[in-house]
Motif scaffolding. Sequence first.
Motif, PDB file in Angstrom:
ATOM      1  N   GLU A 171     -61.126  32.656  20.841  1.00 14.48           N
ATOM      2  CA  GLU A 171     -61.684  32.333  22.152  1.00 14.48           C
ATOM      3  C   GLU A 171     -62.573  31.095  22.064  1.00 14.48           C
ATOM      4  OE1 GLU A 171     -63.412  35.935  23.613  1.00 14.48           O
ATOM      5  OE2 GLU A 171     -61.452  36.947  23.564  1.00 14.48           O
ATOM      6  N   ASN A 172     -63.004  30.779  20.880  1.00 21.49           N
ATOM      7  CA  ASN A 172     -63.735  29.533  20.651  1.00 21.49           C
ATOM      8  C   ASN A 172     -62.700  28.420  20.454  1.00 21.49           C
ATOM      9  OD1 ASN A 172     -65.026  27.343  19.523  1.00 21.49           O
ATOM     10  ND2 ASN A 172     -66.424  28.579  18.296  1.00 21.49           N
ATOM     11  N   PRO A 173     -62.631  27.458  21.378  1.00 22.66           N
ATOM     12  CA  PRO A 173     -61.552  26.460  21.326  1.00 22.66           C
ATOM     13  C   PRO A 173     -61.615  25.528  20.110  1.00 22.66           C
ATOM     14  CG  PRO A 173     -63.131  25.941  23.051  1.00 22.66           C
ATOM     15  CD  PRO A 173     -63.515  27.276  22.531  1.00 22.66           C
ATOM     16  N   SER A 174     -62.787  25.432  19.443  1.00 21.29           N
ATOM     17  CA  SER A 174     -62.877  24.535  18.275  1.00 21.29           C
ATOM     18  C   SER A 174     -62.193  25.119  17.059  1.00 21.29           C
ATOM     19  CB  SER A 174     -64.333  24.283  17.887  1.00 21.29           C
ATOM     20  OG  SER A 174     -65.148  24.251  18.990  1.00 21.29           O
ATOM     21  N   ILE A 175     -61.917  26.429  17.138  1.00 19.31           N
ATOM     22  CA  ILE A 175     -61.382  27.083  15.940  1.00 19.31           C
ATOM     23  C   ILE A 175     -59.859  27.013  15.910  1.00 19.31           C
ATOM     24  CG2 ILE A 175     -61.137  29.330  14.803  1.00 19.31           C
ATOM     25  CD1 ILE A 175     -64.099  29.754  15.670  1.00 19.31           C
ATOM     26  N   ALA A 176     -59.354  26.489  14.796  1.00 23.71           N
ATOM     27  CA  ALA A 176     -57.910  26.294  14.669  1.00 23.71           C
ATOM     28  C   ALA A 176     -57.272  27.360  13.802  1.00 23.71           C
ATOM     29  CB  ALA A 176     -57.630  24.926  14.076  1.00 23.71           C
ATOM     30  N   ALA A 177     -58.075  28.030  12.975  1.00 20.90           N
ATOM     31  CA  ALA A 177     -57.508  29.047  12.079  1.00 20.90           C
ATOM     32  C   ALA A 177     -58.568  30.079  11.749  1.00 20.90           C
ATOM     33  CB  ALA A 177     -57.006  28.396  10.793  1.00 20.90           C
ATOM     34  N   VAL A 178     -58.113  31.242  11.327  1.00 21.14           N
ATOM     35  CA  VAL A 178     -59.051  32.289  10.916  1.00 21.14           C
ATOM     36  C   VAL A 178     -58.470  33.015   9.705  1.00 21.14           C
ATOM     37  CG1 VAL A 178     -58.131  33.945  12.590  1.00 21.14           C
ATOM     38  CG2 VAL A 178     -60.404  34.302  11.666  1.00 21.14           C
ATOM     39  N   THR A 179     -59.364  33.333   8.785  1.00 25.73           N
ATOM     40  CA  THR A 179     -58.932  34.067   7.588  1.00 25.73           C
ATOM     41  C   THR A 179     -59.459  35.504   7.681  1.00 25.73           C
ATOM     42  OG1 THR A 179     -60.909  33.493   6.348  1.00 25.73           O
ATOM     43  CG2 THR A 179     -59.070  31.951   6.214  1.00 25.73           C
ATOM     44  N   PRO A 180     -58.772  36.458   7.047  1.00 18.48           N
ATOM     45  CA  PRO A 180     -59.203  37.861   7.149  1.00 18.48           C
ATOM     46  C   PRO A 180     -60.109  38.264   5.984  1.00 18.48           C
ATOM     47  CG  PRO A 180     -57.095  37.753   6.087  1.00 18.48           C
ATOM     48  CD  PRO A 180     -57.530  36.326   6.276  1.00 18.48           C
ATOM     49  N   GLY A 181     -60.385  39.566   5.885  1.00 22.86           N
ATOM     50  CA  GLY A 181     -61.067  40.118   4.712  1.00 22.86           C
ATOM     51  C   GLY A 181     -60.006  40.662   3.778  1.00 22.86           C
ATOM     52  N   ILE A 182     -59.879  40.076   2.613  1.00 23.45           N
ATOM     53  CA  ILE A 182     -58.778  40.476   1.721  1.00 23.45           C
ATOM     54  C   ILE A 182     -59.287  41.418   0.634  1.00 23.45           C
ATOM     55  CG2 ILE A 182     -56.923  39.640   0.221  1.00 23.45           C
ATOM     56  CD1 ILE A 182     -57.137  36.949   1.659  1.00 23.45           C
ATOM     57  N   HIS A 183     -58.603  42.543   0.494  1.00 19.13           N
ATOM     58  CA  HIS A 183     -58.968  43.547  -0.513  1.00 19.13           C
ATOM     59  C   HIS A 183     -57.790  43.770  -1.461  1.00 19.13           C
ATOM     60  CE1 HIS A 183     -62.549  45.002   1.827  1.00 19.13           C
ATOM     61  NE2 HIS A 183     -61.880  44.349   2.765  1.00 19.13           N
ATOM     62  N   VAL A 184     -58.111  44.237  -2.663  1.00 21.82           N
ATOM     63  CA  VAL A 184     -57.055  44.530  -3.637  1.00 21.82           C
ATOM     64  C   VAL A 184     -56.375  45.842  -3.249  1.00 21.82           C
ATOM     65  CG1 VAL A 184     -56.608  45.153  -6.049  1.00 21.82           C
ATOM     66  CG2 VAL A 184     -58.145  43.267  -5.511  1.00 21.82           C
ATOM     67  N   ARG A 185     -55.039  45.810  -3.223  1.00 20.87           N
ATOM     68  CA  ARG A 185     -54.305  47.006  -2.802  1.00 20.87           C
ATOM     69  C   ARG A 185     -54.113  47.956  -3.978  1.00 20.87           C
ATOM     70  NH1 ARG A 185     -48.550  46.094  -0.199  1.00 20.87           N
ATOM     71  NH2 ARG A 185     -47.669  46.642  -2.202  1.00 20.87           N
ATOM     72  N   ASP A 186     -54.594  49.159  -3.806  1.00 26.28           N
ATOM     73  CA  ASP A 186     -54.335  50.254  -4.733  1.00 26.28           C
ATOM     74  C   ASP A 186     -54.456  49.838  -6.215  1.00 26.28           C
ATOM     75  OD1 ASP A 186     -53.639  52.758  -5.541  1.00 26.28           O
ATOM     76  OD2 ASP A 186     -51.458  52.442  -5.401  1.00 26.28           O
ATOM     77  N   PRO A 187     -55.665  49.455  -6.644  1.00 30.97           N
ATOM     78  CA  PRO A 187     -55.795  49.008  -8.041  1.00 30.97           C
ATOM     79  C   PRO A 187     -55.491  50.130  -9.020  1.00 30.97           C
ATOM     80  CG  PRO A 187     -57.951  49.276  -7.023  1.00 30.97           C
ATOM     81  CD  PRO A 187     -56.937  49.468  -5.942  1.00 30.97           C
ATOM     82  N   GLN A 188     -54.665  49.830 -10.017  1.00 28.81           N
ATOM     83  CA  GLN A 188     -54.281  50.832 -11.020  1.00 28.81           C
ATOM     84  C   GLN A 188     -54.810  50.447 -12.397  1.00 28.81           C
ATOM     85  OE1 GLN A 188     -52.533  53.663 -10.383  1.00 28.81           O
ATOM     86  NE2 GLN A 188     -52.442  53.199  -8.202  1.00 28.81           N
ATOM     87  N   THR A 189     -54.492  49.226 -12.818  1.00 25.95           N
ATOM     88  CA  THR A 189     -54.888  48.822 -14.170  1.00 25.95           C
ATOM     89  C   THR A 189     -56.346  48.346 -14.167  1.00 25.95           C
ATOM     90  OG1 THR A 189     -54.252  46.517 -13.868  1.00 25.95           O
ATOM     91  CG2 THR A 189     -52.531  48.026 -14.591  1.00 25.95           C
ATOM     92  N   ILE A 190     -56.907  48.252 -15.372  1.00 28.15           N
ATOM     93  CA  ILE A 190     -58.283  47.753 -15.504  1.00 28.15           C
ATOM     94  C   ILE A 190     -58.368  46.347 -14.928  1.00 28.15           C
ATOM     95  CG2 ILE A 190     -60.023  47.016 -17.198  1.00 28.15           C
ATOM     96  CD1 ILE A 190     -59.180  49.318 -18.954  1.00 28.15           C
ATOM     97  N   LEU A 191     -57.331  45.575 -15.190  1.00 25.30           N
ATOM     98  CA  LEU A 191     -57.294  44.194 -14.714  1.00 25.30           C
ATOM     99  C   LEU A 191     -57.357  44.143 -13.185  1.00 25.30           C
ATOM    100  CD1 LEU A 191     -57.060  41.540 -16.196  1.00 25.30           C
ATOM    101  CD2 LEU A 191     -54.608  41.600 -15.859  1.00 25.30           C
ATOM    102  N   GLN A 192     -56.679  45.065 -12.530  1.00 23.54           N
ATOM    103  CA  GLN A 192     -56.700  45.090 -11.067  1.00 23.54           C
ATOM    104  C   GLN A 192     -58.066  45.539 -10.547  1.00 23.54           C
ATOM    105  OE1 GLN A 192     -53.123  47.469 -10.764  1.00 23.54           O
ATOM    106  NE2 GLN A 192     -52.010  45.772  -9.824  1.00 23.54           N
ATOM    107  N   HIS A 193     -58.714  46.449 -11.293  1.00 23.54           N
ATOM    108  CA  HIS A 193     -60.060  46.868 -10.896  1.00 23.54           C
ATOM    109  C   HIS A 193     -61.037  45.701 -11.029  1.00 23.54           C
ATOM    110  CE1 HIS A 193     -59.811  51.116  -9.900  1.00 23.54           C
ATOM    111  NE2 HIS A 193     -58.833  51.205 -10.811  1.00 23.54           N
ATOM    112  N   VAL A 194     -60.821  44.912 -12.073  1.00 21.67           N
ATOM    113  CA  VAL A 194     -61.680  43.739 -12.265  1.00 21.67           C
ATOM    114  C   VAL A 194     -61.453  42.742 -11.126  1.00 21.67           C
ATOM    115  CG1 VAL A 194     -62.034  41.735 -13.759  1.00 21.67           C
ATOM    116  CG2 VAL A 194     -61.889  43.996 -14.768  1.00 21.67           C
TER     117      VAL A 194
END
Lengths: 236, 412
Positions: free
Chosen positions: B154-177
Motif C-alpha cells: 500500500e506504500n507506493p514507494s515499495i517495489a518488493a517485500v521479503t518474508p520471514g524465512i525459517h528452516v524447515r523441519d531441521p533434522q541434522t545438527i547442521l540444519q539446527h545450526v
Amino acid sequence: MEQPIVNTRNARWSNYIVAFFSTALIFATALYASNYFNNQRIEDIRATQETISTDILSLETQFDLLQEHSCSDISENTILPSALRTLASQLSYMEEQGARNHDEVARLKRLYSLLEIKDYLLMKQISAKCGLKPIFMLYFYSNKGDCEDCEKQGYVLTSLAEQYPQLRIYSFDYNLDVSALQTLISIDKVSEQLPALLINGKSYYGFQSVGDINKILPQLATLKAASSTSATSTKK
Amino acid sequence: MSDGGIGAGVTYLFLFFSLYFEIFLLISFLERRRGHFPTTRTTPRQFPHVAVVVPCFNEGQTLGTTLHSLMALEYPREKIEILVVDDGSADDTLSIARSFAHDTRIRVFHKKNGGKHTAMNLALQNTQAELIGCLDADSTVDPKALLALLPVFENPSIAAVTPGIHVRDPQTILQHVQRVEYRLSIFNRFTFAGLGSVFITPGPFSFFRASVVRELGGWRHGHSTEDMEMALRMQQAGHLIANAPNAVVHTATPATLRALFHQRVRWTYGWLRNAIDYRFMIGNKRFGNLGLIILPSALVSIAAGIFFFTRILWNSLQETMHYITRVEATGSIASHASFNLFYINTSAILFLAMVSVGMIVVLIGTGSFIGTGSRRLPAATPLFLIFYGLLAPLWLCTATVRAVLKTGVRWR
C-alpha cells in the motif's frame, strides 16, 4: 507487523555517531581492564622480587654471622629456587603478552637477573664455607630469534628443575643490558654460541638433551634415588 | 593472542568495525521499535491480482509439498495464480506439476533448461498479475503468509517485500545450526529494511511489483544469484524493499556439509561478483545507509572472517609446534602447569571478541523475537557460534578465490 520504510534509506547521522561512541566506550573499557590486570601482574612480580630480595638479605646476614654460628643453621635450600622459577615463568609470560608494559617488564627482568647472580654468588660462598655440594647450572639464552634451540633447551631445564628441586638453575638472557650479567659472562668466558650451559664451572654449547645432562651430572641419579627413597619412607 | 604487532593492530581494526556494525544495527532496530516508523494493519485493504512462480529444476521430490502449501494460502481464489515453470528437469517434476493442473489457480509451463532467471522471466511474460512472487520448490508457506505481505505494497514507494524465512523441519545438527543462522538473518533483513538497505530478495516468497520488474528489464543471471542482482538493481533505480517477518516461509536447508559448502560458495561468489558490478554504490552517499554502511560491512565481514580464521589457525599451529617441541625435548606428554590466576588471559582482544560474540547472541535473540515472538535462543546457538567461526571462512576463501578468477558457479 512493522510497516516499513518511508525515506529511511537516508542516513540518520545520530545513529552513526551514537554507535561510534558506544563502540569507542567498549574499546576504552577493554583496554583499561586489560591494562589494570597487567599492572596487577607487575605488582605480583614486584612483590615476589621483594620477597626474594629480603630472603637474600637474610641469608647474607646469616652468612655474616657464620663465624659465630654453625653451618647447620643454613641449609642449601634456604633461598627458594622455586620462587625464582615462578618469577622466571611469570616474566616470560609477560614478555609473550607483548609490548604494552614492555619497559616495566624489561626493568623487572634486569632486577631478576641481578637477584639470580646475587643468589648464585652467595650460595657458592656458603657452599665453600660449609662444605655443601649443590649443583649449579647457569643457562644463557637469547630471545632475539637467533637461537633456534633455546626453546627446546628451556623445556629440558624446566623439566629437570621440576624433577630435581635441589638443582640450582639460573637462566640469563645473554643480550640483557645488565653490567653485572655482562661481567659474569666475561669472567666465565661464555661465548655467543647459544644455548650455552655452565655446569659447575664448565661450559657446554648447543642443545643438551636430558640424556646429555645426565651424562654430565651422574650425581643426578643419586638425587633421584634419594627422592624415591624418601617418597617410599613417607608412604610407610 | 598477543596484544602487540601489526597482526594485533589489524585484529583491533576488524573488531572495532564488527562491534560498530553490530551496535549500529541494534540501535537502528531499537529506534524502529520505539516508534519512529508507523505500524500498520495485518490484513490488506484490497486484494490485488498476484502470481506465485515456482521455478523448478529436478524438484520432483519436494514440488508436491510446495504446491499443497500454496494451494492452502488464504487468499481469494480468483485473485491468485500459481505458475509452475519446469526449467528442463530430467526427473518427474513436469508430470507431478501437471497432476496439480486440475486446480484452476495452477498453470504449468515447460521450457529448455536456462536457469532460474529465465524461468522467472517466462512467468513474467505470461501473467497480468499486479504482484509477482517466487517460491522455490524446496519451500513451503504459512497459509497467512500472503495476507501478511500485501499491506506493505500500500506504500507506493515499495517495489518488493521479503518474508520471514525459517528452516524447515531441521533434522541434522547442521540444519539446527542453520536454524540459528536464519534467526540472525531474520534480524538482519528486518533491520536492513528499516534502513532502506535490503540487497537480497531471497527465492522463498519474495514479492515484487510486476510493473517495476518489467520496467527494469526482468530477471538476470546475476552470477547465479539473481535474487541479489534484482535487489541491487531495484536499489539503484531508487525503489525500496520492505520486509514482513510475520509472512512465514519454511525452506529446506542443506543437510550435509558438502551441500552447505556448495550453497555458500555460490552465495558468496554471487555477492562478490555483484558487488563488483555494483561497486559504484559502495561508499556512495546517494544510496544512503546501503552505500555508506550495509554494503561496505558485507564486504568487510568477508575479509574479517578470513583474517580471524587465518590468525586463529596460525596461533593454533604455533601452539602445536611448541607442544611438539616440548614433548620432543622432555620426552613427556604431560604438562606440569598448574592453575594459576596469573596466567589467565586478560588481553583486550579477548575481552572485545567476547563482547562481539555476546552482541551476536543478542542479535540472534532479537531475530527469534521478530520471527517467532519468543526471545528464546535456539538450542544450537553455542554450536553456531563455534561452527560458523571455524567453517564459514572455508567457503569465504573458496568463493573469494573463485570470484577473483571469475570461474562462475553452478546451482548444483
